[in-house]
Design a protein around this motif. Structure first.
Motif, PDB file in Angstrom:
ATOM      1  N   PRO A  67       0.825  -1.215   0.000  1.00  0.00           N
ATOM      2  CA  PRO A  67       0.000   0.000   0.000  1.00  0.00           C
ATOM      3  C   PRO A  67       0.856   1.260   0.000  1.00  0.00           C
ATOM      4  CG  PRO A  67       0.005  -1.010   2.169  1.00  0.00           C
ATOM      5  CD  PRO A  67       0.775  -1.920   1.253  1.00  0.00           C
ATOM      6  N   ARG A  68       0.279   2.330  -0.537  1.00  0.00           N
ATOM      7  CA  ARG A  68       0.961   3.624  -0.488  1.00  0.00           C
ATOM      8  C   ARG A  68       0.974   4.112   0.953  1.00  0.00           C
ATOM      9  NH1 ARG A  68      -2.226   6.386  -5.242  1.00  0.00           N
ATOM     10  NH2 ARG A  68      -1.238   5.320  -6.981  1.00  0.00           N
ATOM     11  N   LEU A  69       2.068   4.737   1.330  1.00  0.00           N
ATOM     12  CA  LEU A  69       2.162   5.282   2.687  1.00  0.00           C
ATOM     13  C   LEU A  69       1.263   6.500   2.794  1.00  0.00           C
ATOM     14  CD1 LEU A  69       5.997   5.029   3.328  1.00  0.00           C
ATOM     15  CD2 LEU A  69       4.190   3.560   4.224  1.00  0.00           C
ATOM     16  N   ARG A  70       0.508   6.529   3.868  1.00  0.00           N
ATOM     17  CA  ARG A  70      -0.356   7.673   4.123  1.00  0.00           C
ATOM     18  C   ARG A  70       0.367   8.674   5.009  1.00  0.00           C
ATOM     19  NH1 ARG A  70      -5.091   4.772   6.712  1.00  0.00           N
ATOM     20  NH2 ARG A  70      -3.840   2.954   6.394  1.00  0.00           N
ATOM     21  N   PHE A  71       0.012   9.928   4.864  1.00  0.00           N
ATOM     22  CA  PHE A  71       0.603  10.983   5.690  1.00  0.00           C
ATOM     23  C   PHE A  71       0.179  10.789   7.136  1.00  0.00           C
ATOM     24  CE2 PHE A  71       0.085  15.105   7.779  1.00  0.00           C
ATOM     25  CZ  PHE A  71       1.387  15.539   7.732  1.00  0.00           C
ATOM     26  N   LYS A  72       1.156  10.838   8.033  1.00  0.00           N
ATOM     27  CA  LYS A  72       0.854  10.728   9.453  1.00  0.00           C
ATOM     28  C   LYS A  72       1.451  11.944  10.145  1.00  0.00           C
ATOM     29  CE  LYS A  72       1.329   7.672  13.403  1.00  0.00           C
ATOM     30  NZ  LYS A  72       1.923   6.463  13.941  1.00  0.00           N
ATOM     31  N   ALA A  73       0.630  12.703  10.826  1.00  0.00           N
ATOM     32  CA  ALA A  73       1.090  13.919  11.505  1.00  0.00           C
ATOM     33  C   ALA A  73       2.061  13.564  12.625  1.00  0.00           C
ATOM     34  CB  ALA A  73      -0.102  14.681  12.070  1.00  0.00           C
ATOM     35  N   PHE A  74       2.980  14.464  12.902  1.00  0.00           N
ATOM     36  CA  PHE A  74       3.956  14.253  13.969  1.00  0.00           C
ATOM     37  C   PHE A  74       3.246  14.123  15.301  1.00  0.00           C
ATOM     38  CE2 PHE A  74       6.670  16.102  17.286  1.00  0.00           C
ATOM     39  CZ  PHE A  74       7.721  15.222  17.220  1.00  0.00           C
ATOM     40  N   SER A  75       3.615  13.096  16.058  1.00  0.00           N
ATOM     41  CA  SER A  75       2.975  12.899  17.365  1.00  0.00           C
ATOM     42  C   SER A  75       4.015  12.621  18.446  1.00  0.00           C
ATOM     43  CB  SER A  75       1.976  11.737  17.285  1.00  0.00           C
ATOM     44  OG  SER A  75       2.663  10.555  16.941  1.00  0.00           O
ATOM     45  N   GLY A  76       5.258  13.054  18.221  1.00  0.00           N
ATOM     46  CA  GLY A  76       6.326  12.753  19.171  1.00  0.00           C
ATOM     47  C   GLY A  76       6.537  13.850  20.191  1.00  0.00           C
ATOM     48  N   GLU A  77       7.623  13.729  20.915  1.00  0.00           N
ATOM     49  CA  GLU A  77       7.991  14.712  21.931  1.00  0.00           C
ATOM     50  C   GLU A  77       8.666  15.907  21.263  1.00  0.00           C
ATOM     51  OE1 GLU A  77       7.808  14.955  25.299  1.00  0.00           O
ATOM     52  OE2 GLU A  77       6.569  13.180  25.350  1.00  0.00           O
ATOM     53  N   GLY A  78       8.478  17.084  21.804  1.00  0.00           N
ATOM     54  CA  GLY A  78       9.179  18.259  21.326  1.00  0.00           C
ATOM     55  C   GLY A  78      10.379  18.554  22.209  1.00  0.00           C
ATOM     56  N   GLN A  79      11.423  19.126  21.638  1.00  0.00           N
ATOM     57  CA  GLN A  79      12.581  19.514  22.427  1.00  0.00           C
ATOM     58  C   GLN A  79      13.006  20.905  22.000  1.00  0.00           C
ATOM     59  OE1 GLN A  79      15.643  16.542  22.429  1.00  0.00           O
ATOM     60  NE2 GLN A  79      14.367  15.146  23.575  1.00  0.00           N
ATOM     61  N   LYS A  80      13.489  21.686  22.974  1.00  0.00           N
ATOM     62  CA  LYS A  80      13.915  23.051  22.724  1.00  0.00           C
ATOM     63  C   LYS A  80      15.251  23.033  22.000  1.00  0.00           C
ATOM     64  CE  LYS A  80      12.636  26.128  26.228  1.00  0.00           C
ATOM     65  NZ  LYS A  80      12.933  26.815  27.459  1.00  0.00           N
ATOM     66  N   LEU A  81      15.399  23.881  20.996  1.00  0.00           N
ATOM     67  CA  LEU A  81      16.668  23.986  20.286  1.00  0.00           C
ATOM     68  C   LEU A  81      17.546  25.026  20.959  1.00  0.00           C
ATOM     69  CD1 LEU A  81      15.416  23.938  16.597  1.00  0.00           C
ATOM     70  CD2 LEU A  81      16.378  22.062  17.906  1.00  0.00           C
ATOM     71  N   GLY A  82      18.841  24.854  20.828  1.00  0.00           N
ATOM     72  CA  GLY A  82      19.761  25.851  21.345  1.00  0.00           C
ATOM     73  C   GLY A  82      20.283  25.542  22.731  1.00  0.00           C
ATOM     74  N   SER A  83      19.917  24.398  23.300  1.00  0.00           N
ATOM     75  CA  SER A  83      20.392  24.032  24.622  1.00  0.00           C
ATOM     76  C   SER A  83      21.356  22.861  24.489  1.00  0.00           C
ATOM     77  CB  SER A  83      19.201  23.625  25.493  1.00  0.00           C
ATOM     78  OG  SER A  83      19.649  23.119  26.719  1.00  0.00           O
ATOM     79  N   LEU A  84      22.395  22.823  25.303  1.00  0.00           N
ATOM     80  CA  LEU A  84      23.341  21.702  25.246  1.00  0.00           C
ATOM     81  C   LEU A  84      22.672  20.394  25.617  1.00  0.00           C
ATOM     82  CD1 LEU A  84      26.563  23.292  26.756  1.00  0.00           C
ATOM     83  CD2 LEU A  84      26.062  22.771  24.374  1.00  0.00           C
ATOM     84  N   THR A  85      21.809  20.444  26.623  1.00  0.00           N
ATOM     85  CA  THR A  85      21.045  19.240  26.975  1.00  0.00           C
ATOM     86  C   THR A  85      19.583  19.531  26.682  1.00  0.00           C
ATOM     87  OG1 THR A  85      20.813  19.961  29.258  1.00  0.00           O
ATOM     88  CG2 THR A  85      22.626  18.461  28.788  1.00  0.00           C
ATOM     89  N   PRO A  86      18.905  18.615  25.969  1.00  0.00           N
ATOM     90  CA  PRO A  86      17.515  18.888  25.607  1.00  0.00           C
ATOM     91  C   PRO A  86      16.625  19.031  26.827  1.00  0.00           C
ATOM     92  CG  PRO A  86      18.262  16.767  24.750  1.00  0.00           C
ATOM     93  CD  PRO A  86      19.377  17.351  25.512  1.00  0.00           C
ATOM     94  N   GLU A  87      15.715  19.965  26.759  1.00  0.00           N
ATOM     95  CA  GLU A  87      14.744  20.154  27.831  1.00  0.00           C
ATOM     96  C   GLU A  87      13.402  19.653  27.319  1.00  0.00           C
ATOM     97  OE1 GLU A  87      12.547  23.960  29.777  1.00  0.00           O
ATOM     98  OE2 GLU A  87      14.711  24.075  29.552  1.00  0.00           O
ATOM     99  N   ILE A  88      12.712  18.881  28.115  1.00  0.00           N
ATOM    100  CA  ILE A  88      11.438  18.311  27.691  1.00  0.00           C
ATOM    101  C   ILE A  88      10.401  19.409  27.626  1.00  0.00           C
ATOM    102  CG2 ILE A  88       9.642  16.644  28.269  1.00  0.00           C
ATOM    103  CD1 ILE A  88      11.903  15.097  29.768  1.00  0.00           C
TER     104      ILE A  88
END
Length: 190
Positions: A67-88
């Motif tokens: 089957p053709r792949l269907r579009f699936k919206a992002f449903s993961g965790e977000g992380q802040k950019l610009g930090s040495l250690t990711p912040e949830i």
């Protein structure tokens, strides 16, 4: 959980997944369970004791077509950019849940040493949030899970990072050495 089993001339597929050959012994055992009206072991593990609705479609006159792949919206965790250690960025399901997991914590924290918070997503769908010293080891996370949820004491599981997905096999590493400070760890059953 809703699952669609499609029977093809040359095998079967689950939920528009890959073709699984009828001749493979594991697949034959899977189909035998379905014929007997039982939930196959593979699906029992997938839903962790929940309810399974298995629908079937008969396409045995046709060859399997991927089957053709269907579009699936992002449903993961977000992380802040610009930090040495990711912040949830996501919030705990409730402040009480976070507070409860910290108050019942069987982990001894040395306040004179740097610490980190680790969120643990358990295989049963629940999650724990715990403060650890950066010098704690991955083994300490495993012990914390077992002390917090004794049902997992007899269960074989692995700990995995979220992005990139990497199994934490060396449990003697410190949290800092494993580069998992302020992150989310997943528990996956074997």
């Amino acid at each position: 959980v809703q699952i669609l089993l499609k029977l093809w001339r040359n095998g079967f597929s689950l939920d528009d997944g890959e073709l699984r050959s009828y001749t493979d012994p594991t697949n034959a055992q899977f189909l035998e369970s379905v014929k007997r009206g039982e939930i196959p072991v593979e699906l029992q593990r997938l839903v962790h004791g929940g309810q399974v609705n298995l629908d079937m479609e008969d396409h045995q006159e046709q060859e399997y077509v991927k089957p053709r792949l269907r579009f699936k919206a992002f449903s993961g965790e977000g992380q802040k950019l610009g930090s040495l250690t990711p912040e949830i960025v996501s919030t705990p399901s409730s402040p009480e849940e976070e507070e409860k997991s910290i108050l019942n914590a069987p982990v001894l924290i040395d306040d004179s040493l740097p610490s980190t918070k680790i969120q643990i997503r358990l295989a049963d769908g629940s999650r724990l949030i715990q403060r650890f010293n950066q010098t704690h080891r991955i083994k300490d996370i495993r012990d914390f899970i077992i002390q917090s949820r004794p049902a997992f004491a007899t269960t074989d599981f692995v700990l995995v990072t979220t992005f990139p997905n990497k199994e934490l096999t060396d449990e003697s590493l410190t949290l800092q050495e494993a580069d998992i400070l302020n992150t989310v760890i997943l528990q996956q059953l074997k």
